[in-house]
Design an enzyme around this catalytic site. Structure first.
Site, PDB file in Angstrom:
ATOM      1  N   SER A  19      -6.507  13.554   5.726  1.00 31.73           N
ATOM      2  CA  SER A  19      -6.473  12.670   4.556  1.00 31.73           C
ATOM      3  C   SER A  19      -7.879  12.207   4.181  1.00 31.73           C
ATOM      4  O   SER A  19      -8.156  11.947   3.008  1.00 31.73           O
ATOM      5  CB  SER A  19      -5.550  11.480   4.800  1.00 31.73           C
ATOM      6  OG  SER A  19      -6.041  10.698   5.858  1.00 31.73           O
ATOM      7  N   ASN A  36      -5.377   3.144   9.804  1.00 31.28           N
ATOM      8  CA  ASN A  36      -6.291   3.882  10.681  1.00 31.28           C
ATOM      9  C   ASN A  36      -7.369   2.995  11.268  1.00 31.28           C
ATOM     10  O   ASN A  36      -7.740   1.988  10.679  1.00 31.28           O
ATOM     11  CB  ASN A  36      -6.994   4.985   9.883  1.00 31.28           C
ATOM     12  CG  ASN A  36      -6.114   6.200   9.718  1.00 31.28           C
ATOM     13  OD1 ASN A  36      -5.378   6.568  10.619  1.00 31.28           O
ATOM     14  ND2 ASN A  36      -6.187   6.823   8.555  1.00 31.28           N
ATOM     15  N   GLY A  60       0.853  -1.192   0.000  1.00 28.81           N
ATOM     16  CA  GLY A  60       0.000   0.000   0.000  1.00 28.81           C
ATOM     17  C   GLY A  60       0.879   1.229   0.000  1.00 28.81           C
ATOM     18  O   GLY A  60       1.207   1.780   1.052  1.00 28.81           O
ATOM     19  N   LYS A  95      -5.759   7.982  19.381  1.00 27.54           N
ATOM     20  CA  LYS A  95      -5.655   8.575  18.038  1.00 27.54           C
ATOM     21  C   LYS A  95      -7.051   8.881  17.491  1.00 27.54           C
ATOM     22  O   LYS A  95      -7.251   9.912  16.836  1.00 27.54           O
ATOM     23  CB  LYS A  95      -4.883   7.659  17.083  1.00 27.54           C
ATOM     24  CG  LYS A  95      -4.898   8.232  15.659  1.00 27.54           C
ATOM     25  CD  LYS A  95      -3.646   8.058  14.861  1.00 27.54           C
ATOM     26  CE  LYS A  95      -3.617   9.083  13.717  1.00 27.54           C
ATOM     27  NZ  LYS A  95      -3.014   8.603  12.495  1.00 27.54           N
TER      28      LYS A  95
END
Lengths: 307, 307
Positions: free
Chosen positions: A254, A101, A7, A182
């Protein structure tokens, strides 16, 4: 060390070229950027020093073969493809780092490859892919790397690779706590940047109304984390996140960049799974829940999936 | 009866031409459509029968002068201009009907013109202005007309004018209850149609997530109404609104049409004032509050007021 980057978006290219510059044998799996990178090399523009040059780029993981470490930096929306993309690189002693994520990724990796070799990483970095083979790093870059079963020695060895490549790395005592921490930034800022009309982090914190919504989203996220035993202290964490975000300027997360480019958003990993866990714990999370449904509709409309 | 229509958008033109066809002496205050209407007449396309013909159209209220009834069908965003636009038409015996959206309009009218002559009206109608001088009525048309001080006889006399013009009219026992009841539709459908990505009522009710958000917005609105003593029964009202909305098809609420055409949205009258009243009553209304802040930002972005 022989390393595969599965990726090669902004995050994969940034950290991959850091490891490459530190002397590792790095191999990038690429899709849309492959031809451009093979012809022109990879270009990472960064305040910490640019990288420009040829890299080992591949169309299939089988061409890469077994490695010592897989860094999987796919979008969470590609989780369904991750197993098939990673498996050809996994030998008996391979470690697999999910530099992705959201919640739930390592659970899948542990099922596929066994828990002992699985790590999770979070990148605190402002980075966008500008065009094929060109990535722009705006700043930050800290990694938080944990082992799936919180084996701190194992996590420390993976962290050391990145630290030796000049990256700031922390090993949190608990990967799950770090994931939630996060999310307490990502949920308010990434998702509101889309649902509030495609705006920057600065536009969110400059608007008193959205600032209060942002705060409510953070608070509900922290409550959900604490329902899983994370023991986060809400007020100082919220204050710290607002203070950090104020230093970012008009940053477009993003998720917003993906939205602008009509790519699928990481709705489920970043918001869907946290909401499911919160509701499973019996919590009322109205702001999270409402933002999930708005974001999900906007994502589908954006890609022409709703008519 | 001599009647002034102040604010000749879709609603003003539709009801004004109904009163005209019923034999009343109707005068329309117009702004952007004035020249077109003077040249080509007014055109209302309706399943109940079209209207096409010349009307008395004016650029200023002073040219209209005193009337028996003012029908003020301005957008709530123009409330600041309403007093100056209405006053020249108000003589000693003039009645003033605020045929406008949201909460708080009649309070202003009562301060300006005295409470005894003030009425509030709500139009349950699907109507859009297509182009200058051309209005399309898609269906419905029921009015709810109340007196500011709930004088039912006075309200009945105004209601009779519309009833005799072929309009279905009800006189609610309480204008305030009727306002809140209308908001219980308007808040979820009008505001979500914008915040969920510029979608129709049908797209809202077809999506399970947005349907649940819609229901939560209705429930909070009804709680706010009941905190003011409205005594609304939430579940049957919510079910009835979903059932009615299902018959509307892919309807785009007038707030969404305003958004598409980059006109200011009635954010404050439809969502801001209800949220202030709910919070003043000590209620927690997270869905209303979040939708208010999202809508407010989208409205300002849409008109280039945020950069």
């Amino acid at each position: 060390m022989r390393i595969a980057i599965i990726g090669s978006g902004g995050v994969g290219c940034f950290y991959g070229t850091r490891l490459l510059r530190a002397g590792h044998d790095v191999h990038f799996l690429m899709r849309s950027d492959l031809e451009t990178v093979r012809r022109d090399g990879l270009h990472v523009i960064s305040p910490d020093g640019d990288f420009r040059g040829p890299v080992n780029a591949y169309a299939t993981s089988a061409d890469i073969g077994h490695v010592d470490l897989v860094v999987c930096s796919l979008k969470a929306t590609a989780l369904g493809d991750a197993r098939a993309l990673i498996a050809p690189c996994v030998g008996p002693d391979t470690h697999v780092l999910a530099l992705m994520n959201g919640l739930g990724v390592e659970q899948s990796f542990a099922e596929w490859f066994g828990p002992a070799r699985v790590y999770g990483g979070m990148a605190f970095v402002c980075i966008n892919r500008l065009s094929p083979g060109v990535v722009r790093h705006f700043g930050y870059g800290r990694l938080s790397i944990g082992h799936f079963q919180d084996d701190l020695d194992a996590a420390g060895r993976i962290a050391a690779l990145f630290r030796d490549a000049g990256i700031q790395v922390v090993v949190p005592p608990s990967l799950n706590v770090a994931r939630w921490e996060k999310l307490a930034w990502n949920i308010p800022f990434s998702t509101l940047s889309v649902t509030a009309g495609a705006i920057s982090t600065q536009q969110i914190i400059d608007d008193p109304g959205l600032r209060s919504v942002c705060r409510a989203l953070m608070r509900e996220t922290i409550e959900a984390a604490n329902a899983e035993g994370c023991n986060l202290d809400a007020d100082p964490l919220i204050d710290k996140m607002f203070a950090n975000t104020a230093t970012m300027g008009h940053y477009r997360p993003s998720m917003l960049v993906d939205y602008d480019e009509k790519r699928p958003l990481e709705v489920d990993a970043i918001l869907g799974e946290p909401v499911r866990r919160a509701q499973a714990a019996g919590l009322d999370v109205p702001h999270l829940d409402m933002n999930l449904h708005l974001l999900s509709m906007l994502d589908r409309l954006n890609r022409g999936e709703v008519v």
